[in-house]
Design a protein around this motif. Structure first.
Motif, PDB file in Angstrom:
ATOM      1  N   GLU A  77       0.826  -1.207   0.000  1.00 24.59           N
ATOM      2  CA  GLU A  77       0.000   0.000   0.000  1.00 24.59           C
ATOM      3  C   GLU A  77       0.863   1.260   0.000  1.00 24.59           C
ATOM      4  O   GLU A  77       0.630   2.195  -0.766  1.00 24.59           O
ATOM      5  CB  GLU A  77      -0.926   0.009   1.223  1.00 24.59           C
ATOM      6  CG  GLU A  77      -1.831   1.213   1.278  1.00 24.59           C
ATOM      7  CD  GLU A  77      -2.732   1.216   2.497  1.00 24.59           C
ATOM      8  OE1 GLU A  77      -3.236   2.290   2.837  1.00 24.59           O
ATOM      9  OE2 GLU A  77      -2.911   0.148   3.119  1.00 24.59           O
ATOM     10  N   GLN A  78       1.889   1.265   0.845  1.00 22.06           N
ATOM     11  CA  GLN A  78       2.775   2.425   0.906  1.00 22.06           C
ATOM     12  C   GLN A  78       3.558   2.575  -0.402  1.00 22.06           C
ATOM     13  O   GLN A  78       3.795   3.683  -0.864  1.00 22.06           O
ATOM     14  CB  GLN A  78       3.735   2.312   2.097  1.00 22.06           C
ATOM     15  CG  GLN A  78       4.445   3.612   2.402  1.00 22.06           C
ATOM     16  CD  GLN A  78       5.370   3.512   3.593  1.00 22.06           C
ATOM     17  OE1 GLN A  78       6.091   2.540   3.744  1.00 22.06           O
ATOM     18  NE2 GLN A  78       5.350   4.533   4.430  1.00 22.06           N
ATOM     19  N   SER A  79       3.918   1.458  -1.008  1.00 16.75           N
ATOM     20  CA  SER A  79       4.633   1.498  -2.281  1.00 16.75           C
ATOM     21  C   SER A  79       3.778   2.148  -3.368  1.00 16.75           C
ATOM     22  O   SER A  79       4.260   2.986  -4.136  1.00 16.75           O
ATOM     23  CB  SER A  79       5.026   0.077  -2.695  1.00 16.75           C
ATOM     24  OG  SER A  79       5.671   0.087  -3.931  1.00 16.75           O
ATOM     25  N   THR A  80       2.516   1.792  -3.421  1.00 13.49           N
ATOM     26  CA  THR A  80       1.598   2.364  -4.409  1.00 13.49           C
ATOM     27  C   THR A  80       1.434   3.865  -4.189  1.00 13.49           C
ATOM     28  O   THR A  80       1.461   4.653  -5.133  1.00 13.49           O
ATOM     29  CB  THR A  80       0.228   1.660  -4.337  1.00 13.49           C
ATOM     30  OG1 THR A  80       0.426   0.258  -4.537  1.00 13.49           O
ATOM     31  CG2 THR A  80      -0.727   2.194  -5.371  1.00 13.49           C
ATOM     32  N   GLN A  81       1.273   4.268  -2.932  1.00 14.97           N
ATOM     33  CA  GLN A  81       1.131   5.689  -2.614  1.00 14.97           C
ATOM     34  C   GLN A  81       2.399   6.470  -2.945  1.00 14.97           C
ATOM     35  O   GLN A  81       2.334   7.587  -3.462  1.00 14.97           O
ATOM     36  CB  GLN A  81       0.783   5.871  -1.141  1.00 14.97           C
ATOM     37  CG  GLN A  81      -0.595   5.400  -0.777  1.00 14.97           C
ATOM     38  CD  GLN A  81      -0.848   5.479   0.723  1.00 14.97           C
ATOM     39  OE1 GLN A  81       0.052   5.702   1.511  1.00 14.97           O
ATOM     40  NE2 GLN A  81      -2.098   5.295   1.107  1.00 14.97           N
TER      41      GLN A  81
ATOM     42  N   GLN B 166       4.654   5.729  -5.233  1.00 16.14           N
ATOM     43  CA  GLN B 166       4.784   5.858  -6.683  1.00 16.14           C
ATOM     44  C   GLN B 166       3.893   6.967  -7.214  1.00 16.14           C
ATOM     45  O   GLN B 166       4.281   7.701  -8.124  1.00 16.14           O
ATOM     46  CB  GLN B 166       4.462   4.528  -7.361  1.00 16.14           C
ATOM     47  CG  GLN B 166       5.551   3.502  -7.169  1.00 16.14           C
ATOM     48  CD  GLN B 166       5.166   2.129  -7.694  1.00 16.14           C
ATOM     49  OE1 GLN B 166       4.024   1.886  -8.054  1.00 16.14           O
ATOM     50  NE2 GLN B 166       6.136   1.227  -7.732  1.00 16.14           N
ATOM     51  N   ALA B 167       2.710   7.104  -6.639  1.00 16.86           N
ATOM     52  CA  ALA B 167       1.813   8.180  -7.047  1.00 16.86           C
ATOM     53  C   ALA B 167       2.347   9.548  -6.622  1.00 16.86           C
ATOM     54  O   ALA B 167       2.068  10.563  -7.255  1.00 16.86           O
ATOM     55  CB  ALA B 167       0.418   7.953  -6.459  1.00 16.86           C
ATOM     56  N   PHE B 168       3.141   9.575  -5.560  1.00 21.14           N
ATOM     57  CA  PHE B 168       3.701  10.821  -5.021  1.00 21.14           C
ATOM     58  C   PHE B 168       4.999  11.223  -5.734  1.00 21.14           C
ATOM     59  O   PHE B 168       5.515  12.308  -5.517  1.00 21.14           O
ATOM     60  CB  PHE B 168       3.955  10.636  -3.515  1.00 21.14           C
ATOM     61  CG  PHE B 168       4.223  11.897  -2.763  1.00 21.14           C
ATOM     62  CD1 PHE B 168       3.213  12.811  -2.511  1.00 21.14           C
ATOM     63  CD2 PHE B 168       5.494  12.181  -2.281  1.00 21.14           C
ATOM     64  CE1 PHE B 168       3.464  13.975  -1.803  1.00 21.14           C
ATOM     65  CE2 PHE B 168       5.755  13.340  -1.574  1.00 21.14           C
ATOM     66  CZ  PHE B 168       4.730  14.241  -1.336  1.00 21.14           C
ATOM     67  N   GLU B 169       5.518  10.361  -6.607  1.00 17.64           N
ATOM     68  CA  GLU B 169       6.808  10.611  -7.273  1.00 17.64           C
ATOM     69  C   GLU B 169       6.879  11.962  -7.994  1.00 17.64           C
ATOM     70  O   GLU B 169       7.893  12.665  -7.872  1.00 17.64           O
ATOM     71  CB  GLU B 169       7.138   9.481  -8.231  1.00 17.64           C
ATOM     72  CG  GLU B 169       8.473   9.663  -8.910  1.00 17.64           C
ATOM     73  CD  GLU B 169       8.809   8.545  -9.881  1.00 17.64           C
ATOM     74  OE1 GLU B 169       9.568   8.831 -10.823  1.00 17.64           O
ATOM     75  OE2 GLU B 169       8.331   7.411  -9.701  1.00 17.64           O
ATOM     76  N   PRO B 170       5.870  12.394  -8.750  1.00 21.46           N
ATOM     77  CA  PRO B 170       5.971  13.712  -9.385  1.00 21.46           C
ATOM     78  C   PRO B 170       6.141  14.848  -8.375  1.00 21.46           C
ATOM     79  O   PRO B 170       6.853  15.824  -8.635  1.00 21.46           O
ATOM     80  CB  PRO B 170       4.647  13.852 -10.143  1.00 21.46           C
ATOM     81  CG  PRO B 170       4.204  12.444 -10.377  1.00 21.46           C
ATOM     82  CD  PRO B 170       4.672  11.671  -9.175  1.00 21.46           C
TER      83      PRO B 170
ATOM     84  N   PRO C 173       4.133   9.383   2.157  1.00 22.85           N
ATOM     85  CA  PRO C 173       3.799   8.013   1.767  1.00 22.85           C
ATOM     86  C   PRO C 173       5.023   7.105   1.653  1.00 22.85           C
ATOM     87  O   PRO C 173       4.993   6.104   0.945  1.00 22.85           O
ATOM     88  CB  PRO C 173       3.111   8.201   0.412  1.00 22.85           C
ATOM     89  CG  PRO C 173       3.693   9.457  -0.128  1.00 22.85           C
ATOM     90  CD  PRO C 173       3.998  10.320   1.055  1.00 22.85           C
TER      91      PRO C 173
END
Length: 152
Positions: free
Chosen positions: A83-87, A89-93, A140
């Motif tokens: 779950e944290q990994s997905t969040q 990755q979404a926070f990368e930008p 995240p």
């Protein structure tokens, strides 16, 4: 008679040792302090860390000689669990944007003279501020690592 008494004492001794071992390893709670037995030591551990690489952040730095200076930076996000990994990755930008915003057009010598722990702390603080602006309660990811720093 003497042998049977010794045998009975050995059986009782082993039973007491077994019961004591069970009591120590059992996952029971004491009434007053709420502590757990040694059995809690063997419960599942939190998920191991995994890493998300953010590569090739190119940042323009101020140069005194009127020639372009750049910093190539690779950052790694430390995450735990899917779950944290997905969040993360979404926070990368947001990480990319905050990194560039923090370092862009800073003096080359100033950035070059920073220690890695100081840069780590500045970046982490900037990411926390960015997360708050975007409505995240916490970051995240657990931590960051600087995996590459190349100055030109």
């Amino acid at each position: 008679m003497k042998k049977s008494l010794i045998l009975v004492l050995i059986v009782i001794f082993l039973a007491v040792i077994g019961a004591g071992g069970w009591w120590l390893m059992a996952d029971h709670k004491a009434e007053n302090n709420g502590t757990q037995g040694m059995g809690s030591w063997f419960k599942s551990k939190p998920p191991q860390a995994s890493f998300i690489e953010i590569k090739d952040l190119v940042i323009t730095l101020q140069a005194e000689e009127n020639r372009p200076r750049y910093l190539l930076l690779d950052i790694v996000l430390v995450v735990r669990g899917e779950e944290q990994s997905t969040q993360a990755q979404a926070f990368e930008p947001a990480v990319r944007s905050a990194t560039v915003a923090l370092l862009n057009n800073q003096p080359f010598d100033e950035v070059r003279s920073r220690t890695l722990p100081a840069l780590h702390d500045q970046l982490l603080k900037r990411y926390q501020d960015e997360a708050k602006q975007l409505g995240f309660q916490t970051l995240p990811f657990d931590d960051i690592m600087i995996s590459k720093m190349v100055f030109q």
